[in-house]
Design a protein around this motif. Structure first.
Motif, PDB file in Angstrom:
ATOM      1  N   PRO A 178      -3.022  -8.979  -8.146  1.00  0.00           N
ATOM      2  CA  PRO A 178      -3.227  -7.524  -8.212  1.00  0.00           C
ATOM      3  C   PRO A 178      -1.927  -6.765  -8.453  1.00  0.00           C
ATOM      4  CG  PRO A 178      -3.722  -8.370  -5.997  1.00  0.00           C
ATOM      5  CD  PRO A 178      -3.528  -9.551  -6.894  1.00  0.00           C
ATOM      6  N   TYR A 179      -0.803  -7.335  -8.029  1.00  0.00           N
ATOM      7  CA  TYR A 179       0.477  -6.663  -8.315  1.00  0.00           C
ATOM      8  C   TYR A 179       0.735  -6.692  -9.827  1.00  0.00           C
ATOM      9  CZ  TYR A 179       4.839  -4.510  -6.999  1.00  0.00           C
ATOM     10  OH  TYR A 179       5.838  -3.585  -6.839  1.00  0.00           O
ATOM     11  N   PRO A 191      -7.374  -3.670  -3.739  1.00  0.00           N
ATOM     12  CA  PRO A 191      -6.547  -3.583  -2.537  1.00  0.00           C
ATOM     13  C   PRO A 191      -6.122  -2.144  -2.244  1.00  0.00           C
ATOM     14  CG  PRO A 191      -5.268  -4.469  -4.363  1.00  0.00           C
ATOM     15  CD  PRO A 191      -6.661  -4.287  -4.870  1.00  0.00           C
ATOM     16  N   SER A 192      -6.021  -1.814  -0.964  1.00  0.00           N
ATOM     17  CA  SER A 192      -5.538  -0.469  -0.642  1.00  0.00           C
ATOM     18  C   SER A 192      -4.017  -0.507  -0.540  1.00  0.00           C
ATOM     19  CB  SER A 192      -6.164   0.029   0.672  1.00  0.00           C
ATOM     20  OG  SER A 192      -6.006  -0.942   1.662  1.00  0.00           O
ATOM     21  N   GLY A 193      -3.367   0.517  -1.068  1.00  0.00           N
ATOM     22  CA  GLY A 193      -1.901   0.589  -1.011  1.00  0.00           C
ATOM     23  C   GLY A 193      -1.246  -0.398  -1.965  1.00  0.00           C
ATOM     24  N   ILE A 194      -0.003  -0.752  -1.629  1.00  0.00           N
ATOM     25  CA  ILE A 194       0.750  -1.666  -2.497  1.00  0.00           C
ATOM     26  C   ILE A 194       0.214  -3.081  -2.294  1.00  0.00           C
ATOM     27  CG2 ILE A 194       3.051  -2.587  -3.015  1.00  0.00           C
ATOM     28  CD1 ILE A 194       4.186   0.024  -1.754  1.00  0.00           C
ATOM     29  N   PRO A 195      -0.187  -3.757  -3.381  1.00  0.00           N
ATOM     30  CA  PRO A 195      -0.749  -5.102  -3.192  1.00  0.00           C
ATOM     31  C   PRO A 195       0.282  -6.083  -2.628  1.00  0.00           C
ATOM     32  CG  PRO A 195      -1.143  -4.299  -5.436  1.00  0.00           C
ATOM     33  CD  PRO A 195      -0.185  -3.340  -4.787  1.00  0.00           C
ATOM     34  N   ASN A 196      -0.157  -6.921  -1.714  1.00  0.00           N
ATOM     35  CA  ASN A 196       0.698  -7.997  -1.205  1.00  0.00           C
ATOM     36  C   ASN A 196       0.645  -9.199  -2.127  1.00  0.00           C
ATOM     37  OD1 ASN A 196       1.403  -6.812   1.355  1.00  0.00           O
ATOM     38  ND2 ASN A 196      -0.732  -7.149   1.969  1.00  0.00           N
ATOM     39  N   VAL A 211       2.129 -17.805 -14.050  1.00  0.00           N
ATOM     40  CA  VAL A 211       1.080 -16.777 -13.996  1.00  0.00           C
ATOM     41  C   VAL A 211       1.473 -15.601 -14.889  1.00  0.00           C
ATOM     42  CG1 VAL A 211      -0.225 -15.203 -12.507  1.00  0.00           C
ATOM     43  CG2 VAL A 211       0.375 -17.470 -11.662  1.00  0.00           C
ATOM     44  N   VAL A 212       2.740 -15.202 -14.816  1.00  0.00           N
ATOM     45  CA  VAL A 212       3.204 -14.086 -15.653  1.00  0.00           C
ATOM     46  C   VAL A 212       2.976 -14.426 -17.132  1.00  0.00           C
ATOM     47  CG1 VAL A 212       5.264 -12.823 -16.422  1.00  0.00           C
ATOM     48  CG2 VAL A 212       4.875 -13.227 -13.969  1.00  0.00           C
ATOM     49  N   LYS A 213       3.356 -15.643 -17.511  1.00  0.00           N
ATOM     50  CA  LYS A 213       3.217 -16.032 -18.938  1.00  0.00           C
ATOM     51  C   LYS A 213       1.739 -16.105 -19.336  1.00  0.00           C
ATOM     52  CE  LYS A 213       7.356 -18.820 -18.778  1.00  0.00           C
ATOM     53  NZ  LYS A 213       7.582 -20.141 -18.192  1.00  0.00           N
ATOM     54  N   PRO A 248       6.310  -0.273 -11.792  1.00  0.00           N
ATOM     55  CA  PRO A 248       7.200  -0.455 -12.940  1.00  0.00           C
ATOM     56  C   PRO A 248       7.471  -1.919 -13.301  1.00  0.00           C
ATOM     57  CG  PRO A 248       8.430   0.355 -11.019  1.00  0.00           C
ATOM     58  CD  PRO A 248       6.978   0.361 -10.646  1.00  0.00           C
ATOM     59  N   PHE A 249       7.599  -2.784 -12.293  1.00  0.00           N
ATOM     60  CA  PHE A 249       7.908  -4.195 -12.594  1.00  0.00           C
ATOM     61  C   PHE A 249       7.487  -5.059 -11.413  1.00  0.00           C
ATOM     62  CE2 PHE A 249      11.581  -2.347 -10.529  1.00  0.00           C
ATOM     63  CZ  PHE A 249      11.948  -3.295  -9.588  1.00  0.00           C
ATOM     64  N   LEU A 250       7.364  -6.338 -11.706  1.00  0.00           N
ATOM     65  CA  LEU A 250       7.019  -7.318 -10.665  1.00  0.00           C
ATOM     66  C   LEU A 250       8.293  -7.812 -10.012  1.00  0.00           C
ATOM     67  CD1 LEU A 250       4.963  -9.385  -9.353  1.00  0.00           C
ATOM     68  CD2 LEU A 250       5.598 -10.926 -11.220  1.00  0.00           C
ATOM     69  N   ARG A 251       8.283  -7.915  -8.709  1.00  0.00           N
ATOM     70  CA  ARG A 251       9.384  -8.585  -8.026  1.00  0.00           C
ATOM     71  C   ARG A 251       8.956 -10.031  -7.791  1.00  0.00           C
ATOM     72  NH1 ARG A 251      10.337  -5.885  -2.770  1.00  0.00           N
ATOM     73  NH2 ARG A 251       8.085  -5.638  -2.899  1.00  0.00           N
ATOM     74  N   VAL A 252       9.714 -10.957  -8.355  1.00  0.00           N
ATOM     75  CA  VAL A 252       9.418 -12.384  -8.177  1.00  0.00           C
ATOM     76  C   VAL A 252      10.188 -12.854  -6.942  1.00  0.00           C
ATOM     77  CG1 VAL A 252       9.622 -14.690  -9.182  1.00  0.00           C
ATOM     78  CG2 VAL A 252       9.019 -12.737 -10.639  1.00  0.00           C
ATOM     79  N   PHE A 253       9.449 -13.301  -5.949  1.00  0.00           N
ATOM     80  CA  PHE A 253      10.064 -13.628  -4.661  1.00  0.00           C
ATOM     81  C   PHE A 253      10.700 -15.021  -4.671  1.00  0.00           C
ATOM     82  CE2 PHE A 253       6.558 -10.764  -2.781  1.00  0.00           C
ATOM     83  CZ  PHE A 253       7.335  -9.618  -2.918  1.00  0.00           C
TER      84      PHE A 253
END
Ligand code: NAD
Ligand code: WQD
Length: 346
Positions: free
Chosen positions: A205-206, A196-201, A275-277, A216-221
């Motif tokens: 990929p994030y 992906p180009s730029g910050i992944p949506n 998914v994180v786990k 630095p970290f994942l933001r969980v929405f």
């Protein structure tokens, strides 16, 4: 010169396209690729050539360029089309709806014109689970009601409608609408993957960029959805399984006419924290995360009823979530900057 029968793959340099081109070659098809490289790199196809030993005819044009497209059909004996070429970023489609309608719908028109002119009857369309909007029930069958909630989703829905109407007037056509759920992962070789180009949506990929140290970290929405752990649930599908679904559709289409719609997913729902786990288990990496507000427009839960694809196409996904994470990480760790790393270090 005798022309061999070939499959035109639009958007074949992209994420799903490049994996499908590889799969086509491995299953004895001869793909011809058209891509304007607006969201991809030719390096993906160079690597598919390396992996397969095949030479892939490639045309760098916009599919809306009718003359350019016609010259491809004149030079090759195209038997069928797999149509990936489109813009795909939901948020961007809200900012630039006209660009999305022009590219995603305009491109389809040029292709359908060429099918008429050159007598092509087989068409496979990249649709999306986004056409279900916020479905009432899960798992979601193909018969569920459809309603797009953003311009990107509208282009997928409109394309399906256009294909239905045009195919009705051409009884010898065979069209598959493949509604993908959430494609993730990469070819196990680690040579091709999502760039992906730029910050992944998108989530995977994030996560891989957090793991490789780019973020630095994942933001969980959001963690208050009515799901088993409060985070959003989706049906993640390995891109290699998805690619194989296209070959299954092509093969089925030879035996039928009309329009056929299939969900391509695993039938299993996984939350963001699942998914994180799974990623941490598969890779040994730790993914720091913070819970933040829900993302506007997100739904709580979506996963596929895959029984139709299984019964009719004889296709079902084989890879599990940890294998998806393993292969996503294999790709990202070998190519921390995606295809920019093509200087021989990979
Ligand atoms: P991608 O951006 O990696 O691939 C699309 C390719 O099409 C790119 O290589 C781009 O350069 C090319 N392209 C775009 N417009 C073009 C044009 N007018 N002429 C020629 N080439 C053009 O995206 P992807 O993830 O591989 O998605 C492929 C298809 O699958 C898209 O139609 C997308 O909407 C659909 N889809 C994707 C997802 C997903 O999450 N990745 C889910 C459901 C459906
Ligand atoms: C998955 C989950 C997020 C990023 C999109 C398109 C859809 C289709 C597939 C093309 C959700 C959460 C995400 C992050 C997070 N594409 N998330 N932090 O939204 O299901 O679907 O891709 O047709 O049209 O909308 O996929 O990967 O963005 O999100 O918590 O940084 O991960 O909230 O629950 P989505 P996604």
């Amino acid at each position: 010169m005798t022309k061999e029968s070939q499959i035109l793959v639009t958007g074949g340099a992209g994420y799903i396209g490049s994996h499908t081109v590889l799969e086509l070659i491995q299953q004895g098809y001869s793909p011809v690729v058209v891509d304007d490289l607006s969201n991809s790199s030719k390096e993906s196809l160079i690597r598919v050539e390396e992996l397969t030993g095949a030479k892939i005819p490639f045309y760098e044009i916009d599919i809306a360029d009718s003359k350019g497209l016609a010259s491809i059909f004149s030079s090759h004996s195209i038997d069928g089309i797999i149509h990936f070429a489109a813009f795909k970023a939901v948020g961007e489609s809200v900012e630039k709806p006209l660009a999305y309608y022009r590219n995603n719908i305009g491109g389809l028109f040029s292709l359908l014109d060429c099918m008429d002119t050159y007598g092509v009857t087989q068409f496979v369309f990249s649709s999306s689970c986004t056409v279900y909007g916020d479905a009432d029930d899960v798992p979601i069958p193909e018969s569920a009601s459809v309603s797009a909630v953003n311009p990107y989703g509208q282009t997928k829905l409109m394309s399906e409608i256009i294909l239905r109407d045009v195919a009705q007037s051409r009884p010898n056509w065979s069209v598959s609408n493949l509604r993908y759920f959430n494609p993730v992962g990469a070819h196990p070789s680690g040579r091709i993957g999502e760039d992906p180009s730029g910050i992944p949506n998108n989530l995977m990929p994030y996560i891989t960029q957090v793991a490789v140290g780019t973020r630095p970290f994942l933001r969980v929405f959001g963690d208050t959805y009515p799901t088993h752990d409060g985070t959003g649930v989706r049906d993640y599908i390995h891109v290699v399984d998805l690619a194989k679904g296209h070959i299954a559709a092509l093969s089925y289409q030879k035996t039928v006419q009309g329009v056929h719609t299939f969900n391509l997913g695993t039938g299993r729902g996984s939350s963001v924290l699942d998914v994180v786990k799974a990623f941490e288990r598969a890779t040994g990496k730790t993914i720091p995360y913070e819970i933040v507000d829900a993302r506007a427009g997100d739904i709580a839960e979506a996963f596929a009823d895959t029984s139709k694809a299984s019964e009719v196409l004889g296709w079902s996904a084989e890879f599990g979530l940890e294998e998806m994470c393993r292969d996503a990480w294999n790709w990202q760790s070998k190519n921390p900057h995606g295809y920019e790393d093509s200087s021989g270090t990979v």
